[in-house]
Design an enzyme around this catalytic site. Structure first.
Site, PDB file in Angstrom:
ATOM      1  N   LEU A 161       0.803  -1.216   0.000  1.00 56.78           N
ATOM      2  CA  LEU A 161       0.000   0.000   0.000  1.00 56.78           C
ATOM      3  C   LEU A 161       0.840   1.272   0.000  1.00 56.78           C
ATOM      4  CD1 LEU A 161      -2.099  -2.169   0.648  1.00 56.78           C
ATOM      5  CD2 LEU A 161      -3.161  -0.558   2.213  1.00 56.78           C
ATOM      6  N   GLY A 162       2.026   1.210   0.580  1.00 57.32           N
ATOM      7  CA  GLY A 162       2.830   2.421   0.592  1.00 57.32           C
ATOM      8  C   GLY A 162       4.070   2.244   1.435  1.00 57.32           C
ATOM      9  N   HIS A 201      -1.586   6.612   7.983  1.00 58.08           N
ATOM     10  CA  HIS A 201      -0.611   5.679   8.569  1.00 58.08           C
ATOM     11  C   HIS A 201       0.809   6.013   8.086  1.00 58.08           C
ATOM     12  CE1 HIS A 201       0.572   1.404   9.710  1.00 58.08           C
ATOM     13  NE2 HIS A 201       1.509   1.687   8.816  1.00 58.08           N
ATOM     14  N   GLU A 202       0.973   6.218   6.771  1.00 57.47           N
ATOM     15  CA  GLU A 202       2.313   6.484   6.233  1.00 57.47           C
ATOM     16  C   GLU A 202       2.859   7.822   6.711  1.00 57.47           C
ATOM     17  OE1 GLU A 202       4.068   4.233   4.905  1.00 57.47           O
ATOM     18  OE2 GLU A 202       2.433   2.798   4.702  1.00 57.47           O
ATOM     19  N   HIS A 205       4.421   7.400   9.998  1.00 56.91           N
ATOM     20  CA  HIS A 205       5.825   6.959   9.904  1.00 56.91           C
ATOM     21  C   HIS A 205       6.747   8.137   9.582  1.00 56.91           C
ATOM     22  CE1 HIS A 205       5.080   2.754  10.311  1.00 56.91           C
ATOM     23  NE2 HIS A 205       4.526   2.564   9.125  1.00 56.91           N
ATOM     24  N   HIS A 211       5.424   0.940  14.094  1.00 51.18           N
ATOM     25  CA  HIS A 211       4.308   0.029  14.351  1.00 51.18           C
ATOM     26  C   HIS A 211       4.330  -0.390  15.829  1.00 51.18           C
ATOM     27  CE1 HIS A 211       4.967  -1.021   9.886  1.00 51.18           C
ATOM     28  NE2 HIS A 211       3.880  -0.276   9.970  1.00 51.18           N
ATOM     29  N   ALA A 233       2.059  -8.312  19.627  1.00 50.52           N
ATOM     30  CA  ALA A 233       2.893  -9.421  19.142  1.00 50.52           C
ATOM     31  C   ALA A 233       2.862  -9.464  17.626  1.00 50.52           C
ATOM     32  CB  ALA A 233       2.389 -10.737  19.721  1.00 50.52           C
TER      33      ALA A 233
HETATM   34 ZN   LIG Z   1       3.400   0.944   8.456  1.00 51.39          ZN
END
Ligand SMILES: [Zn+2]
Length: 377
Positions: A161-162, A201-202, A205, A211, A233
């Site tokens: 996705l990226g 989400h990206e 980062h 994560h 986990a």
């Molecule tokens: Zn990620």
């Protein structure tokens, strides 16, 4: 991001099909200190440039870009609906990141722009290769990566996705986010990814977040280095209810940095927000539209009802105010009115006001100035 990217290329890409997946180099967070709580409170506006490298079969309209930017602003300003439905333990973790994204209005040479570059390529899956970052290799050159968040939108294999750079990559020609063209915006992707949260989400980062399971899945030996994101986990790929993968007794899901479908992502935690602001101050200090700084007013003499507002708002004040101003989040004054000493409220139609976050500044007769934030939907 390069070493992990190369590792991925040696793996069979089909294994990622139908799963949210992104590539990310672990950024070891430098935990923010209490002294940075003031930084945390200041609104930051980030200029964005979108580089769309499409093939002959796929086109991304400007409207789709605007929808994607709106989705970013919704989630970084806690305007989504989902967080209200969180279990109370998770709702306490959720907070407003107070970061706004705005398509660049000027290019690096100072010329007016809409912040969107389009190019057509005949290369298959160009988003998978470094060529995406270079004009002479079929991609598009970055704009100054210290001053703009560069987002490349391009074809990639299904299931990937990226990927995003790390704060340590600041200033390099590959600093930014690359997103699969099929998952960009709010209408292109398959149903699970239609709320624009792949980019949320990206960008997490890009602003230093990792994560919740760290870099090793299926283990509880590491996490993202933050205290209020409980270690996982392994990622969650489905919406709850599911078997929780948390390493301790506290359930932890609905986080933007997990791999769940868009409709069950809803929160950044307090420490995630603090870390993103820390990265903006320490690693990406030039990445800023000039913005007005404000402190949210906690006195009770100023009221905006309702807030968020759709078409009108009732503004009321309990002591003498002689001037009320309206600013966009980037500091542009869009309206003002003067109040007489007898007035204590005003009904205001918002039809001609821009959508998004507005800053309302109240001036009192004795020179006090207070601000409130108004969300215009
Ligand atoms: Zn990620």
């Amino acid at each position: 991001m390069r070493p992990i990217f190369l590792l991925l290329m040696s793996l069979p890409l089909g294994m990622f099909a139908q799963q949210r997946h992104c590539v990310h180099k672990e950024f070891v967070p430098e935990l923010a200190t209490q002294n940075e709580s003031l930084i945390y409170r200041s609104t930051k506006v980030i200029p964005v440039v979108i580089h769309i490298v499409s093939n002959q079969h796929v086109h991304v309209s400007n409207l789709q870009v605007y929808a994607q930017i709106a989705a970013l602003n919704r989630d970084f300003n806690r305007e989504g609906e989902e967080w209200r439905r969180l279990p109370s333990a998770l709702q306490e973790l959720a907070t407003d990141a107070n970061i706004t994204f705005e398509l660049a209005k000027h290019d690096p040479d100072g010329k007016p722009t809409i912040g969107i570059n389009q190019k057509v390529t005949s290369r298959n899956n160009i988003g998978l290769y470094d060529d995406i970052f270079y004009q002479d290799k079929g991609g598009i050159d970055a704009w100054d990566t210290q001053r703009y968040l560069n987002i490349w939108v391009a074809e990639m294999p299904e299931g990937l996705l990226g990927y995003a750079s790390s704060p340590e990559d600041v200033g390099t020609p590959t600093d930014g986010v690359v997103i699969n063209i099929d998952y960009f915006g709010t209408s292109r992707a398959e149903a699970s990814y239609q709320l624009g949260r792949t980019l949320v989400h990206e960008v997490g980062h890009y602003l230093g977040l990792s994560h919740p399971w760290g870099s090793i899945q299926q283990e509880c030996e590491e996490d993202d280095g933050l205290e209020d994101t409980h270690a996982l986990a392994a990622p969650h790929y489905e919406c709850p209810p599911f078997e929780d993968n948390t390493c301790d007794t506290m359930p932890f899901y609905w986080n933007f940095m997990d791999y769940t479908p868009d409709c069950c992502m809803a929160l950044f935690t307090h420490q995630q927000v603090l870390l993103m602001h820390h990265v903006l101050e320490q690693y990406r200090p030039l990445l800023r539209v000039s913005s007005i700084r404000y402190e949210e007013d906690t006195t009770e003499y100023l009221m905006l009802t309702p807030n968020p507002a759709i078409s009108a708002v009732l503004i009321s004040w309990a002591k003498e105010v002689n001037l009320i101003e309206f600013y966009t989040i980037s500091g542009r004054r869009i309206d003002f009115f003067r109040a007489t000493s007898n007035e204590r409220y005003k009904n205001l139609c918002l039809d001609h006001y821009p959508k998004g976050v507005l800053i309302v500044v109240f001036h009192t007769e004795n020179g006090e100035k207070n601000t409130k934030r108004l969300i215009h939907l």
